[in-house]
Structure formats: structure tokens, C-alpha cells
Design a protein around this motif. Structure first.
Motif, PDB file in Angstrom:
ATOM      1  N   CYS A   1       0.866  -1.178   0.000  1.00 46.44           N
ATOM      2  CA  CYS A   1       0.000   0.000   0.000  1.00 46.44           C
ATOM      3  C   CYS A   1       0.902   1.228   0.000  1.00 46.44           C
ATOM      4  CB  CYS A   1      -0.887  -0.014   1.234  1.00 46.44           C
ATOM      5  SG  CYS A   1      -1.887   1.466   1.414  1.00 46.44           S
ATOM      6  N   VAL A   2       0.766   2.085  -1.022  1.00 45.16           N
ATOM      7  CA  VAL A   2       1.668   3.246  -1.125  1.00 45.16           C
ATOM      8  C   VAL A   2       0.970   4.586  -0.947  1.00 45.16           C
ATOM      9  CG1 VAL A   2       3.497   2.145  -2.466  1.00 45.16           C
ATOM     10  CG2 VAL A   2       1.542   3.148  -3.664  1.00 45.16           C
ATOM     11  N   VAL A   3      -0.319   4.651  -1.246  1.00 43.17           N
ATOM     12  CA  VAL A   3      -1.035   5.932  -1.089  1.00 43.17           C
ATOM     13  C   VAL A   3      -2.244   5.701  -0.189  1.00 43.17           C
ATOM     14  CG1 VAL A   3      -1.967   7.973  -2.240  1.00 43.17           C
ATOM     15  CG2 VAL A   3      -0.442   6.450  -3.501  1.00 43.17           C
ATOM     16  N   LYS A   4      -2.169   6.246   1.014  1.00 42.89           N
ATOM     17  CA  LYS A   4      -3.296   6.090   1.950  1.00 42.89           C
ATOM     18  C   LYS A   4      -4.313   7.202   1.687  1.00 42.89           C
ATOM     19  CE  LYS A   4      -1.111   3.301   5.468  1.00 42.89           C
ATOM     20  NZ  LYS A   4       0.081   2.943   4.719  1.00 42.89           N
ATOM     21  N   ALA A   5      -5.085   7.018   0.632  1.00 42.98           N
ATOM     22  CA  ALA A   5      -6.027   8.052   0.201  1.00 42.98           C
ATOM     23  C   ALA A   5      -7.382   7.929   0.887  1.00 42.98           C
ATOM     24  CB  ALA A   5      -6.229   7.964  -1.312  1.00 42.98           C
ATOM     25  N   ASN A   6      -7.665   6.738   1.441  1.00 35.98           N
ATOM     26  CA  ASN A   6      -8.980   6.472   2.044  1.00 35.98           C
ATOM     27  C   ASN A   6     -10.112   6.908   1.109  1.00 35.98           C
ATOM     28  OD1 ASN A   6      -7.833   5.494   4.504  1.00 35.98           O
ATOM     29  ND2 ASN A   6      -7.395   7.619   5.042  1.00 35.98           N
ATOM     30  N   ALA A   7      -9.965   6.597  -0.165  1.00 35.19           N
ATOM     31  CA  ALA A   7     -10.943   7.044  -1.160  1.00 35.19           C
ATOM     32  C   ALA A   7     -12.250   6.269  -1.021  1.00 35.19           C
ATOM     33  CB  ALA A   7     -10.379   6.854  -2.565  1.00 35.19           C
TER      34      ALA A   7
ATOM     35  N   THR B   1      -5.749   1.063  -7.922  1.00 39.24           N
ATOM     36  CA  THR B   1      -6.629   1.843  -7.052  1.00 39.24           C
ATOM     37  C   THR B   1      -7.741   0.948  -6.500  1.00 39.24           C
ATOM     38  OG1 THR B   1      -7.831   2.519  -9.045  1.00 39.24           O
ATOM     39  CG2 THR B   1      -6.225   4.092  -8.134  1.00 39.24           C
ATOM     40  N   SER B   2      -8.397   1.433  -5.440  1.00 37.76           N
ATOM     41  CA  SER B   2      -9.466   0.642  -4.832  1.00 37.76           C
ATOM     42  C   SER B   2     -10.530   1.549  -4.231  1.00 37.76           C
ATOM     43  CB  SER B   2      -8.906  -0.294  -3.759  1.00 37.76           C
ATOM     44  OG  SER B   2      -8.502   0.431  -2.604  1.00 37.76           O
ATOM     45  N   ALA B   3     -11.651   0.936  -3.865  1.00 37.56           N
ATOM     46  CA  ALA B   3     -12.789   1.664  -3.295  1.00 37.56           C
ATOM     47  C   ALA B   3     -13.134   1.116  -1.919  1.00 37.56           C
ATOM     48  CB  ALA B   3     -13.999   1.539  -4.220  1.00 37.56           C
ATOM     49  N   SER B   4     -13.730   1.976  -1.106  1.00 36.54           N
ATOM     50  CA  SER B   4     -14.231   1.549   0.207  1.00 36.54           C
ATOM     51  C   SER B   4     -15.744   1.659   0.286  1.00 36.54           C
ATOM     52  CB  SER B   4     -13.601   2.403   1.319  1.00 36.54           C
ATOM     53  OG  SER B   4     -13.932   3.779   1.136  1.00 36.54           O
TER      54      SER B   4
ATOM     55  N   ALA C   1      -8.848  -0.649   2.419  1.00 37.11           N
ATOM     56  CA  ALA C   1      -9.791  -0.370   1.328  1.00 37.11           C
ATOM     57  C   ALA C   1      -9.832   1.130   1.035  1.00 37.11           C
ATOM     58  CB  ALA C   1     -11.182  -0.862   1.699  1.00 37.11           C
ATOM     59  N   GLY C   2      -9.827   1.473  -0.258  1.00 36.16           N
ATOM     60  CA  GLY C   2      -9.835   2.875  -0.673  1.00 36.16           C
ATOM     61  C   GLY C   2      -8.449   3.444  -0.897  1.00 36.16           C
ATOM     62  N   ASN C   3      -7.421   2.642  -0.612  1.00 34.80           N
ATOM     63  CA  ASN C   3      -6.052   3.099  -0.823  1.00 34.80           C
ATOM     64  C   ASN C   3      -5.519   2.601  -2.173  1.00 34.80           C
ATOM     65  OD1 ASN C   3      -6.172   4.305   1.679  1.00 34.80           O
ATOM     66  ND2 ASN C   3      -5.159   2.630   2.746  1.00 34.80           N
ATOM     67  N   THR C   4      -4.328   3.084  -2.499  1.00 35.13           N
ATOM     68  CA  THR C   4      -3.699   2.727  -3.778  1.00 35.13           C
ATOM     69  C   THR C   4      -2.469   1.869  -3.509  1.00 35.13           C
ATOM     70  OG1 THR C   4      -4.533   4.742  -4.817  1.00 35.13           O
ATOM     71  CG2 THR C   4      -2.674   3.668  -5.891  1.00 35.13           C
ATOM     72  N   PHE C   5      -2.310   0.835  -4.314  1.00 37.46           N
ATOM     73  CA  PHE C   5      -1.270  -0.168  -4.108  1.00 37.46           C
ATOM     74  C   PHE C   5      -0.263  -0.173  -5.252  1.00 37.46           C
ATOM     75  CE2 PHE C   5      -5.108  -1.307  -1.970  1.00 37.46           C
ATOM     76  CZ  PHE C   5      -4.697  -1.769  -0.723  1.00 37.46           C
ATOM     77  N   ARG C   6       0.953  -0.616  -4.919  1.00 34.78           N
ATOM     78  CA  ARG C   6       1.984  -0.798  -5.940  1.00 34.78           C
ATOM     79  C   ARG C   6       2.366  -2.269  -5.969  1.00 34.78           C
ATOM     80  NH1 ARG C   6       6.584   3.150  -5.107  1.00 34.78           N
ATOM     81  NH2 ARG C   6       7.060   1.864  -3.298  1.00 34.78           N
TER      82      ARG C   6
END
Length: 299
Positions: A8-14, A261-264, A278-283
Motif C-alpha cells: 500500500c503506497v497511497v493512503k487516500a482512504n478514497a 486503485t481501490s474503493a471503500s 480499502a480505498g487506498n492505492t497499491f503498488r
């Protein structure tokens, strides 16, 4: 073969992270949060995220050759000034369908934007079917409708010879190919390349690697599939620690990293506890393939 690693590289909580685009110049990842009504820009060198509010659901954001970005906000294709956050409408679609919104968008090798619509969701991935279309926006801002009766217009990309356009209408559960004339933007001869199997989820965002392989993020499937479009064979499944994987693109210094990318939104409380990322972006690293640079809108 090096081992595949998912981090998990971007903790966007999208609510609905979507539409990742790698920007080579600044080593940044551009992506949107559809439900959160934001465009995010993550700097891989500084780990800093900058964001712009869009004021309505934003389906995609792509770089523009003359600077800034172009985004699909509501039913409008808008120019985004990143420094000021200002937006100016360039084109409108689905004038007669006020309940529709733009979803995924991508730029073809000549700088033409393709973007699709869908009905606004009743619940995540639940829509009135057949309400959407696929449009192109030419550099002179001419809008052309290419496909209609689309339910959830989603992933798209082009073969390296530019003669094949790959496209996903999520509720059809297929990845399709069409003949594509890159000069005119005309497409036809639609056929199924891959049909998702039970448990693989809904096909969502998609990208091609430099060797022509398709990488398809599977919503409610918690995975990305690598598919050979010539044979229709699934070559590999990359599993992620979240179920609502939404889209993917290659990036990194040599395009060998796959960003997902992902959704929550739509997770039950128990699922949220099981999927804290969930909602974060992964590499994903160690895949042994490379992607290609993205295209910028020429308008």
C-alpha cells in the motif's frame, strides 16, 4: 522470475479511487476519488499528496498537452488548472440524460479523449442498465458518440500498433476488442476477448503492458488479471488485500510497477474491519513486465 510484492503506497482512504495515470516528468501518480469528488496527485519521491475538489462526481483526470488536466466531472469534460483548482467546461455529453455521469476516460495515441457515461448508481455497481454511451472528444472539442446502450462504461486501452481498441462495459462481464482507426477515431467489429469467471468480480479499469498483455482490475474480485488478448487466456492473477479493486496503470522509473486503485464505498462494517486498506492505492512490483507512457489530451 522475481517474486511479486504488493504494498500500500497511497493512503487516500478514497470512497471510489479510480483512473490512475503515471506522470513521468514528476514521477507522480494522478488518480481520482469519484465519490469523494477529488482529483489526487501523489508524488512518489516525496510521498506527498495534493488534491483538488471537483464539486461533483469525477470519473477521470488525464494530463493535457498544453498544461494542467482534463477531467470528467458530472456530464462535463472540464479543463483543470492545477495551481488554482479552477475548472472550465470544454464539452458536455448526454444532454438528454441528467441522471448520467462520466466514468472512465483515456487518451488515444493521437491525443483524442475517449470517455464513457453511466447512470448514477443506486448502490455501488447497481445502475439502470443501458443508459450510458462511449464518446470521443477530438482536439477541436468535437464530441462523437461511438457506442450506446452501455451500462457501466469502463476500462479502455489500445494495442501498440494502434489498430485495436480494448473496452469494458462492466456489467457485460467481458473484456471486448474493436477495430480502431486511429486517424478518424472510428471503431467497429466488436468482439469478446475474455469473459470473467464466477468469483472474478466485475471487470473495471484496464491497462496494457508493452508486450500487449491486458491487465484488468476486478471490482468485488480483489484482484488484477493478466490476459493474453490474442488467445483469451488468463495468464496470471494478482491478489490484493482489498475486494473493490477498481483500476490499474504501469508507472515507476521504468514503468515496471503496477499501481492499483481501490474503493471503500459499499463495504459492510465487518468488511471494513477485514479490509482496513480499502480505498487506498497499491503498488505491485516483481511482475517482470513493463507498461507504456500515457497519452495527453491534445485539445
Amino acid at each position: 522470475m522475481s517474486s511479486v510484492k504488493v504494498e500500500c503506497v497511497v493512503k487516500a482512504n478514497a470512497l471510489i479511487g479510480e483512473g490512475p495515470v503515471w506522470e513521468e516528468l514528476d514521477q507522480t501518480l494522478l488518480f481520482v476519488d469519484i465519490g469523494g469528488q477529488k482529483i489526487h496527485r501523489w508524488n512518489s519521491l516525496t510521498n506527498h499528496v495534493q488534491s483538488v475538489d471537483t464539486g461533483d462526481m469525477v470519473g477521470f483526470a488525464v494530463p493535457r498537452r498544453c498544461g494542467g488536466y482534463v477531467a470528467g466531472v458530472g456530464r462535463s469534460v472540464v479543463a483543470v488548472d492545477w495551481l488554482t483548482g479552477g475548472m472550465a467546461s470544454l464539452a458536455q455529453v448526454d444532454h438528454d440524460k441528467s441522471n448520467n455521469r462520466l466514468n472512465d476516460g483515456k487518451v488515444d495515441p493521437t491525443g483524442r479523449l475517449l470517455a464513457g457515461t453511466m447512470g448514477r448508481e443506486i448502490r455501488p455497481a447497481v445502475v439502470q442498465e443501458g443508459q450510458g454511451s462511449l464518446f470521443s472528444v477530438a482536439p477541436d472539442l468535437t464530441v462523437t458518440r461511438h457506442l450506446d446502450q452501455v451500462s457501466i462504461s469502463n476500462g479502455m486501452d489500445w494495442s501498440s500498433d494502434q489498430k485495436t481498441f480494448f473496452y469494458i462495459d462492466s456489467l457485460s462481464l467481458t473484456v471486448d476488442a474493436l477495430d480502431y482507426d486511429v486517424t478518424t477515431g472510428i471503431m467497429g467489429n466488436r468482439r469478446v476477448v475474455y469473459r470473467l469467471e464466477e468469483g472474478e468480480g466485475l471487470p473495471d479499469g484496464m491497462t496494457l503492458d508493452a508486450g500487449g498483455g491486458l491487465w484488468v482490475a476486478c471490482y468485488n474480485g480483489g484482484r488484477v488479471l493478466q490476459i493474453d488478448p490474442n488467445t483469451g487466456v488468463r495468464l496470471r492473477t494478482v491478489t490484493l488485500p482489498v475486494s473493490k479493486t477498481t483500476s490499474c496503470c504501469f508507472g515507476g522509473s521504468d514503468y515496471s510497477d503496477l499501481y492499483v486503485t481501490s474503493a471503500s464505498l459499499g463495504l459492510e462494517q465487518a468488511e471494513r474491519l477485514e479490509q482496513p486498506l480499502a480505498g487506498n492505492t497499491f503498488r505491485v512490483t516483481g511482475l517482470g513486465v513493463k507498461g507504456r507512457p500515457s497519452n495527453s489530451f491534445a485539445g
